[in-house]
Design a protein around this motif. Structure first.
Motif, short mmCIF file in Angstrom:
data_model
loop_
_atom_site.label_atom_id
_atom_site.label_comp_id
_atom_site.label_asym_id
_atom_site.label_seq_id
_atom_site.Cartn_x
_atom_site.Cartn_y
_atom_site.Cartn_z
N ASP A 148 3.88 -0.37 -31.47
CA ASP A 148 4.17 -1.35 -30.44
C ASP A 148 5.62 -1.82 -30.50
O ASP A 148 6.28 -1.93 -29.46
N VAL A 149 6.09 -2.09 -31.71
CA VAL A 149 7.49 -2.54 -31.87
C VAL A 149 8.43 -1.49 -31.30
O VAL A 149 9.36 -1.79 -30.53
N VAL A 150 8.17 -0.23 -31.64
CA VAL A 150 9.03 0.86 -31.18
C VAL A 150 8.90 1.02 -29.66
O VAL A 150 9.90 1.12 -28.94
N ALA A 151 7.65 0.99 -29.16
CA ALA A 151 7.43 1.26 -27.74
C ALA A 151 8.00 0.14 -26.86
O ALA A 151 8.69 0.41 -25.87
N GLY B 68 13.40 9.89 -34.83
CA GLY B 68 12.13 9.15 -34.88
C GLY B 68 11.26 9.65 -36.02
O GLY B 68 10.75 8.85 -36.83
N PHE B 69 11.11 10.96 -36.10
CA PHE B 69 10.30 11.53 -37.18
C PHE B 69 10.91 11.22 -38.55
O PHE B 69 10.22 10.83 -39.49
N ALA B 70 12.25 11.39 -38.63
CA ALA B 70 12.93 11.17 -39.91
C ALA B 70 12.76 9.72 -40.36
O ALA B 70 12.50 9.47 -41.54
N LEU B 71 12.88 8.80 -39.42
CA LEU B 71 12.74 7.38 -39.77
C LEU B 71 11.33 7.09 -40.30
O LEU B 71 11.17 6.44 -41.34
N ALA B 72 10.33 7.60 -39.58
CA ALA B 72 8.94 7.35 -39.99
C ALA B 72 8.65 7.98 -41.34
O ALA B 72 8.01 7.37 -42.21
N ILE B 95 4.12 11.19 -34.30
CA ILE B 95 4.49 11.77 -33.00
C ILE B 95 4.86 10.64 -32.02
O ILE B 95 5.76 10.77 -31.21
N ILE B 96 4.15 9.52 -32.15
CA ILE B 96 4.42 8.41 -31.23
C ILE B 96 5.84 7.88 -31.45
O ILE B 96 6.58 7.66 -30.49
N VAL B 97 6.21 7.72 -32.72
CA VAL B 97 7.56 7.24 -33.02
C VAL B 97 8.59 8.28 -32.53
O VAL B 97 9.59 7.94 -31.89
N GLY B 98 8.29 9.54 -32.82
CA GLY B 98 9.18 10.62 -32.37
C GLY B 98 9.32 10.64 -30.86
O GLY B 98 10.42 10.79 -30.32
N PHE B 99 8.21 10.44 -30.16
CA PHE B 99 8.23 10.45 -28.69
C PHE B 99 9.09 9.32 -28.14
O PHE B 99 9.94 9.53 -27.27
N GLU B 100 8.86 8.11 -28.66
CA GLU B 100 9.61 6.95 -28.14
C GLU B 100 11.11 7.11 -28.39
O GLU B 100 11.93 6.80 -27.53
N PHE B 101 11.44 7.62 -29.57
CA PHE B 101 12.86 7.83 -29.88
C PHE B 101 13.45 8.95 -29.02
O PHE B 101 14.63 8.91 -28.66
#
Lengths: 438, 167
Positions: A148-151, B68-72, B95-101
Motif C-alpha cells: 500500500d505504501v508503495v502503491a 523494486g525487486f532489488a529493494l524488496a 512482483i507488486i513492488v517491482g510493478f509499482e516501481f
C-alpha cells in the motif's frame, strides 16, 4: 460545440481566474474552519492517545480506514477519465478531464493522511520507509500494508505529474495573457512552453505513455488496497473477488464525485457550452455500468458464501444484511445499485437536479459500502465471544469533517487559480469536430 | 545585412500547412512553427519523425523493475525473518513492488525524456514568439534580409496569414 471557437474557449476559462468575490472567500473560510476542526481533533488524539477514537478490539479498523478507502476510491475515476478514456478516444471526457485529474490528486492527498492518523503515534511513520536507521530494521515488503505504501505513493506521484504535464500548454496560455507578478509565476510554471512543433511532437507521445502507464497503475492501486483486507483470513474479506470488486466500486464512487463537483462548477463558471448535458449524461451512463458491476459483486459475495457452505462465512454475510449494521448494508445496496438504475431513463440522466441528487446518494452509498466491508467483518468474525460493535466518536467525526473540508478546500482554491477545464483539449475537440455536444 | 525574423500568423491550420509547403520550396528558412494544439497536418508538412521519448520511458521502466525487486530483496535479507512460512526472498509478493516501481520510474523516464528532447525551460524559447500562438493562431517563423521582407510577407499573405516582424 459548433458555437465554440478557440478564443471563446480561452475567454470562458480565463474568466474563471479573475479575482474572486467575497462569497468565494467566505466558502474558503468555512472550509478552512472545517480543516481546523479536523486538525484540532487529530492534535487532541495525538496528545491524548488513539483511545479517544472508538476503535477497540475486535473493531480495530474504524472510520479512519473507511475514509482512507473512500478517498482512494474517489481518486480513481480521475485517472479513468483522463487516462483510460483518452486511450479509448472518448471525446466527451475532454471538458471534465482536468477537474477529474485534480480531484484525483487531492483525493489521494486526503486519503494519504488517514494511515498517518490511524497510526496513533504518527511520529513513528518513518518505520514504513526503507531507510537505514540505527534500528537496522527494514520494512517487510511481503506485507500488503507495505504494498500500500508503495502503491499509494506511486499513484500520488504519477497522478500529480500527469496533472501538471497535462496543464503545461494551458499554463503557457495564462502566462501569455497575464501581467505583472502573475506573469512571472506562470512563466516559471509553464517551463518555457510555446507550442513549438518539437514540443508538441514529444508532448503528444509522453501524454500517450502517461495514459498507458496510468491505466494499469490505477487498477493495481485499488487492487492493492483491497488486498489489505483480502490477504487477511477474516470472514468477508478473504476472497479473490476483492480486487475487481474494489476497482469497480472505486470508479463508481469517483464518477459520482465527478458529477457532484462538475455540476456546481458548470453553473458557477457558466461552463454550460463546454460541459454540456451530453457530457454529464455520458458520466451517468458509465455510472449505470459501474453500478451494475458493483451490484453483481455484492451478489457474488453472497453466492460464494452460500456455495462454500462455510458456516462462519455464511453467518457473517447473514449478519451484514440482518444484524446490528443492517441499515448500513441496505443503504449500500439501495444507493449503489438501485438508485443509479434511474439513469436508464433519459429524462433523469439529462436532468441536472436528478444527476446532482443521485451523485450525492451514490457517494453516501459508497461510504457505507466501506463501512459494511470493514466493520461488518471484524465486528463479527470466528468466535462469538469476540464479537463486538463499533461507533465512531466525536473525534473521528471531526477528523472526517476535516478530511471532506480539506478535499473541497483544495478543489475550491484550484478552480479559481488554475484552469479547471483544459483549453487545449477543448480546442482539439473543436478542431477535430468530434463534438461532445452532438 | 541585418537578418529579420518574420512570423506568419494564421487562423486556420490548413492555411499554415499550405504556407509551410510553400516556404519549404522557397529559399527562406523555416525556423519553427507554433500552434495552440498538436497538429498532425503540420507534423506531416514538416516531415517530422516519431518522437524517441519512448526510449527514455522504456529505460526508466526497466530500471524501475529491477530497483523494486532489488529493494524488496535487500530489505528482506537485512532481517531474515520467515513470515507466514514464506521464503525470505519471496518473489511473488515482490512482483507488486517491482510493478509499482516499473510504472514510477517509467514515468520519470517519460518526463525526463520530454524535458531533454523538447528543450523546455530555455530562456530563448520566448524570443521571437507571438503570445497569440498559445491562443488561437498558428505561427511560422522564418527569417530574411531587409530587402526580402516584403516577398516573405507576400508568401504568408497569399496563404491567408498576417505577418509580424521581430527585431
Amino acid at each position: 460545440m459548433t458555437e465554440l471557437t478557440f478564443s471563446k474557449i480561452d475567454q470562458t476559462v480565463l474568466d474563471t481566474l479573475r479575482p474572486a468575490s467575497g462569497r468565494y472567500w467566505l466558502v474558503v473560510f468555512l472550509l478552512a474552519l472545517g480543516i481546523m476542526i479536523g486538525a484540532s481533533c487529530w492534535l487532541y488524539q495525538i496528545f491524548t492517545g488513539i483511545g479517544v477514537a472508538g476503535m477497540n478490539i475486535p473493531v480495530a479498523w474504524g472510520t479512519y480506514l473507511i475514509n482512507f478507502v473512500f478517498w482512494v476510491g474517489i481518486a480513481h475515476s480521475g485517472t479513468l477519465i483522463s487516462a483510460i478514456l483518452h486511450l479509448f478516444r472518448a471525446g466527451w471526457r475532454n471538458p471534465i478531464a482536468r477537474a477529474a485529474e485534480t480531484m484525483t490528486v487531492f483525493a489521494v492527498c486526503t486519503a494519504g493522511l488517514f494511515p498517518f492518523i490511524h497510526l496513533g503515534r504518527v511520529w513513528l511513520v518513518y518505520y514504513m520507509l526503507p531507510i537505514p536507521t540505527q534500528r537496522t530494521l527494514w520494512p517487510n515488503f511481503q506485507s500488503p500494508l507495505m504494498f500500500d505504501v508503495v502503491a499509494i505513493s506511486t499513484y500520488l506521484t504519477v497522478s500529480s505529474l500527469f496533472w501538471y504535464t497535462g496543464m503545461l500548454p494551458d499554463l503557457a496560455r495564462i502566462r501569455d495573457t497575464a501581467e505583472g507578478v502573475r506573469k512571472k509565476i506562470f512563466t516559471a510554471l509553464s517551463l518555457g512552453w510555446t507550442g513549438e512543433h518539437e514540443q508538441w511532437r514529444h508532448y503528444t507521445r509522453i501524454y500517450l505513455f502517461f495514459a498507458a502507464l496510468a491505466t494499469p497503475l490505477v487498477i493495481s492501486v485499488h487492487s492493492v488496497v483491497s488486498w489489505d483486507f483480502a490477504l487477511g483470513i477474516v470472514p468477508g474479506w478473504h476472497t479473490t473477488i476483492f480486487a475487481p470488486y474494489f476497482v469497480a466500486g472505486a470508479i463508481h464512487s469517483g464518477l459520482a464525485m465527478v458529477l457532484t463537483l462538475m455540476i456546481p462548477l458548470r453553473k458557477i463558471f457558466s461552463y454550460e457550452k463546454i460541459i454540456t448535458v451530453h457530457v454529464l449524461e455520458s458520466v451517468a451512463k458509465t455510472i449505470i455500468f459501474t453500478g451494475l458491476i458493483v451490484g453483481f459483486a455484492y451478489g457474488t459475495e453472497y453466492f460464494i458464501a452460500w456455495y462454500s457452505h462455510n458456516m462462519v462465512e455464511m453467518d457473517t454475510f447473514s449478519w451484514r444484511a440482518t444484524g446490528d449494521y443492517a441499515y448500513g448494508f441496505w443503504i449500500m445496496v439501495v444507493c449503489n445499485t438501485m438508485v443509479p438504475l434511474l439513469f436508464f431513463f433519459k429524462k433523469i440522466r439529462t436532468s441536472i437536479a436528478w444527476l446532482f441528487g443521485i451523485s450525492i446518494i451514490v457517494n453516501i452509498g459508497m461510504w457505507f459500502e466501506r463501512f459494511v466491508i470493514i466493520i461488518g467483518s471484524v465486528g463479527h468474525d470466528f468466535l462469538p465471544n469476540a464479537w463486538g460493535l463499533y461507533a465512531p466518536t466525536l473525534v473521528e467525526m471531526g477528523i472526517m469533517l476535516g478530511s471532506f473540508s480539506l478535499f473541497f478546500f483544495l478543489f475550491v482554491l484550484f478552480v479559481k487559480h488554475l484552469p479547471s477545464v483544459s483549453m487545449t483539449e477543448m480546442k482539439e475537440s473543436v478542431a477535430e469536430g468530434e463534438g461532445h455536444g452532438h | 545585412m541585418a537578418t529579420k525574423y518574420v512570423m506568419g500568423l494564421f487562423k486556420q491550420e490548413d492555411q499554415a500547412v499550405a504556407a509551410i509547403g510553400e516556404l519549404k520550396e522557397s529559399a527562406w528558412p523555416l525556423h519553427r512553427t507554433h500552434s495552440p494544439i498538436p497538429s498532425h497536418k503540420i507534423s506531416t508538412a514538416l516531415g517530422l519523425k516519431d518522437s524517441r521519448v519512448g526510449w527514455f520511458t522504456l529505460c526508466g521502466g526497466i530500471l524501475g523493475f529491477f530497483t523494486g525487486f532489488a529493494l524488496a530483496i535487500f530489505t528482506a535479507l537485512r532481517w531474515e525473518l520467515i513470515v507466514s512460512g514464506k521464503p525470505v526472498v519471496a518473489l511473488v509478493p515482490f512482483i507488486i513492488v517491482g510493478f509499482e516501481f516499473t510504472i514510477l520510474f517509467a514515468i520519470f523516464g517519460n518526463l525526463i525524456g520530454m524535458l531533454v528532447l523538447s528543450r523546455l525551460s530555455r530562456p530563448e524559447n520566448l524570443e521571437n514568439y507571438d503570445p497569440r500562438c498559445s491562443g488561437e493562431l498558428f505561427g511560422i517563423l522564418s527569417s530574411c534580409s531587409d530587402e526580402e521582407k516584403e516577398g516573405l510577407s507576400t508568401l504568408f499573405a497569399r496563404n491567408g496569414g498576417e505577418t509580424r516582424e521581430f527585431e
